[in-house]
Design a protein around this motif. Structure first.
Motif, PDB file in Angstrom:
ATOM      1  N   VAL A  17       0.825  -1.209   0.000  1.00 15.22           N
ATOM      2  CA  VAL A  17       0.000   0.000   0.000  1.00 15.22           C
ATOM      3  C   VAL A  17       0.861   1.262   0.000  1.00 15.22           C
ATOM      4  O   VAL A  17       0.598   2.200  -0.744  1.00 15.22           O
ATOM      5  CB  VAL A  17      -0.965  -0.002   1.207  1.00 15.22           C
ATOM      6  CG1 VAL A  17      -1.739   1.307   1.292  1.00 15.22           C
ATOM      7  CG2 VAL A  17      -1.914  -1.199   1.121  1.00 15.22           C
ATOM      8  N   TYR A  18       1.930   1.296   0.822  1.00 18.51           N
ATOM      9  CA  TYR A  18       2.705   2.525   1.017  1.00 18.51           C
ATOM     10  C   TYR A  18       4.091   2.515   0.375  1.00 18.51           C
ATOM     11  O   TYR A  18       4.743   3.546   0.341  1.00 18.51           O
ATOM     12  CB  TYR A  18       2.882   2.804   2.507  1.00 18.51           C
ATOM     13  CG  TYR A  18       1.618   3.274   3.178  1.00 18.51           C
ATOM     14  CD1 TYR A  18       1.181   4.586   3.035  1.00 18.51           C
ATOM     15  CD2 TYR A  18       0.867   2.411   3.951  1.00 18.51           C
ATOM     16  CE1 TYR A  18       0.027   5.023   3.649  1.00 18.51           C
ATOM     17  CE2 TYR A  18      -0.295   2.840   4.578  1.00 18.51           C
ATOM     18  CZ  TYR A  18      -0.705   4.140   4.413  1.00 18.51           C
ATOM     19  OH  TYR A  18      -1.853   4.578   5.019  1.00 18.51           O
ATOM     20  N   TYR A  44      -3.281   7.640   6.968  1.00 14.87           N
ATOM     21  CA  TYR A  44      -4.437   7.066   6.282  1.00 14.87           C
ATOM     22  C   TYR A  44      -5.082   8.026   5.292  1.00 14.87           C
ATOM     23  O   TYR A  44      -6.029   7.658   4.601  1.00 14.87           O
ATOM     24  CB  TYR A  44      -5.493   6.617   7.309  1.00 14.87           C
ATOM     25  CG  TYR A  44      -4.974   5.601   8.299  1.00 14.87           C
ATOM     26  CD1 TYR A  44      -4.455   4.385   7.872  1.00 14.87           C
ATOM     27  CD2 TYR A  44      -5.001   5.862   9.655  1.00 14.87           C
ATOM     28  CE1 TYR A  44      -3.981   3.451   8.777  1.00 14.87           C
ATOM     29  CE2 TYR A  44      -4.534   4.930  10.574  1.00 14.87           C
ATOM     30  CZ  TYR A  44      -4.024   3.732  10.125  1.00 14.87           C
ATOM     31  OH  TYR A  44      -3.555   2.808  11.031  1.00 14.87           O
ATOM     32  N   HIS A  45      -4.578   9.260   5.240  1.00 14.95           N
ATOM     33  CA  HIS A  45      -5.196  10.286   4.398  1.00 14.95           C
ATOM     34  C   HIS A  45      -4.198  10.922   3.423  1.00 14.95           C
ATOM     35  O   HIS A  45      -4.365  12.082   3.045  1.00 14.95           O
ATOM     36  CB  HIS A  45      -5.819  11.375   5.281  1.00 14.95           C
ATOM     37  CG  HIS A  45      -6.781  10.833   6.280  1.00 14.95           C
ATOM     38  ND1 HIS A  45      -8.017  10.343   5.936  1.00 14.95           N
ATOM     39  CD2 HIS A  45      -6.677  10.670   7.619  1.00 14.95           C
ATOM     40  CE1 HIS A  45      -8.636   9.909   7.017  1.00 14.95           C
ATOM     41  NE2 HIS A  45      -7.844  10.095   8.053  1.00 14.95           N
ATOM     42  N   GLN A  46      -3.188  10.168   3.021  1.00 14.14           N
ATOM     43  CA  GLN A  46      -2.206  10.668   2.057  1.00 14.14           C
ATOM     44  C   GLN A  46      -2.821  10.694   0.661  1.00 14.14           C
ATOM     45  O   GLN A  46      -3.365   9.688   0.206  1.00 14.14           O
ATOM     46  CB  GLN A  46      -0.970   9.763   2.047  1.00 14.14           C
ATOM     47  CG  GLN A  46      -0.246   9.665   3.370  1.00 14.14           C
ATOM     48  CD  GLN A  46       0.389  10.979   3.738  1.00 14.14           C
ATOM     49  OE1 GLN A  46       0.939  11.676   2.909  1.00 14.14           O
ATOM     50  NE2 GLN A  46       0.294  11.325   5.015  1.00 14.14           N
ATOM     51  N   PRO A  63      -4.630   6.724  -2.226  1.00 14.70           N
ATOM     52  CA  PRO A  63      -6.086   6.792  -2.088  1.00 14.70           C
ATOM     53  C   PRO A  63      -6.653   5.503  -1.481  1.00 14.70           C
ATOM     54  O   PRO A  63      -6.125   4.418  -1.709  1.00 14.70           O
ATOM     55  CB  PRO A  63      -6.575   6.980  -3.535  1.00 14.70           C
ATOM     56  CG  PRO A  63      -5.460   6.494  -4.391  1.00 14.70           C
ATOM     57  CD  PRO A  63      -4.190   6.697  -3.608  1.00 14.70           C
ATOM     58  N   ASP A  64      -7.696   5.658  -0.692  1.00 12.62           N
ATOM     59  CA  ASP A  64      -8.389   4.516  -0.078  1.00 12.62           C
ATOM     60  C   ASP A  64      -7.464   3.645   0.760  1.00 12.62           C
ATOM     61  O   ASP A  64      -7.596   2.421   0.782  1.00 12.62           O
ATOM     62  CB  ASP A  64      -9.078   3.659  -1.144  1.00 12.62           C
ATOM     63  CG  ASP A  64     -10.088   4.444  -1.955  1.00 12.62           C
ATOM     64  OD1 ASP A  64     -10.790   5.287  -1.359  1.00 12.62           O
ATOM     65  OD2 ASP A  64     -10.167   4.223  -3.176  1.00 12.62           O
ATOM     66  N   ALA A  65      -6.523   4.274   1.465  1.00 10.48           N
ATOM     67  CA  ALA A  65      -5.536   3.524   2.246  1.00 10.48           C
ATOM     68  C   ALA A  65      -6.166   2.533   3.219  1.00 10.48           C
ATOM     69  O   ALA A  65      -5.753   1.365   3.246  1.00 10.48           O
ATOM     70  CB  ALA A  65      -4.584   4.473   2.971  1.00 10.48           C
ATOM     71  N   PRO A  66      -7.148   2.924   4.046  1.00  8.63           N
ATOM     72  CA  PRO A  66      -7.705   1.945   4.981  1.00  8.63           C
ATOM     73  C   PRO A  66      -8.279   0.706   4.287  1.00  8.63           C
ATOM     74  O   PRO A  66      -8.009  -0.427   4.706  1.00  8.63           O
ATOM     75  CB  PRO A  66      -8.783   2.725   5.729  1.00  8.63           C
ATOM     76  CG  PRO A  66      -8.300   4.138   5.689  1.00  8.63           C
ATOM     77  CD  PRO A  66      -7.690   4.268   4.314  1.00  8.63           C
TER      78      PRO A  66
END
Length: 127
Positions: free
Chosen positions: A32-33, A76-78, A82-85
């Motif tokens: 994800v990151y 969670y809001h980078q 998008p849509d990290a959670p």
């Protein structure tokens, strides 16, 4: 630093599963990151003896992993993630199913916890 705690039936941890789970969960966050973030992931595997685990008021022998990912809320809001959670929940669930078997997927519960700025500390200093 992202921190993952996994509560799982002790009997599912056999000495060979632990390194696979730790690596797969770090990989899930990295998917994800990015790889740089993967190196920061801390994982705790917490074994619960079978007779101390229940679902619906009854003891169970299901693995039923309970996962908590905790890190700073801002992560969670980078905008570049998008849509990290939702992506984290999916990647963590996939990682557990890959290591423990597809049957565990329906039992996985993932909680994403965000820590507000000023509410964590590193080396004795608020971060």
């Amino acid at each position: 630093m992202p921190h993952i705690s996994v509560h799982i039936r002790e009997e599912a941890l056999d000495g060979t599963v632990e390194p696979k789970l730790i690596g797969a969960l770090a990989d899930a966050v990295g998917v994800v990151y990015g790889e740089g973030f993967r190196r920061l992931v801390a994982v705790d595997l917490i074994g619960i003896p079978q007779h101390r685990r229940g679902i619906g008021g009854n003891p169970t022998d299901n693995d039923a992993p309970l996962v908590t990912l905790s890190m700073r809320e801002a992560a969670y809001h980078q905008p570049e993630v998008p849509d990290a959670p939702a992506r984290l929940v999916a990647a963590i669930t996939d990682a557990l199913a890959d290591v423990l078997g597809e049957a565990v997927r329906k039992q996985v519960i993932v909680t994403i916890a965000g820590v507000p700025d000023g509410r964590t500390g590193v080396a004795g200093t608020v971060a």
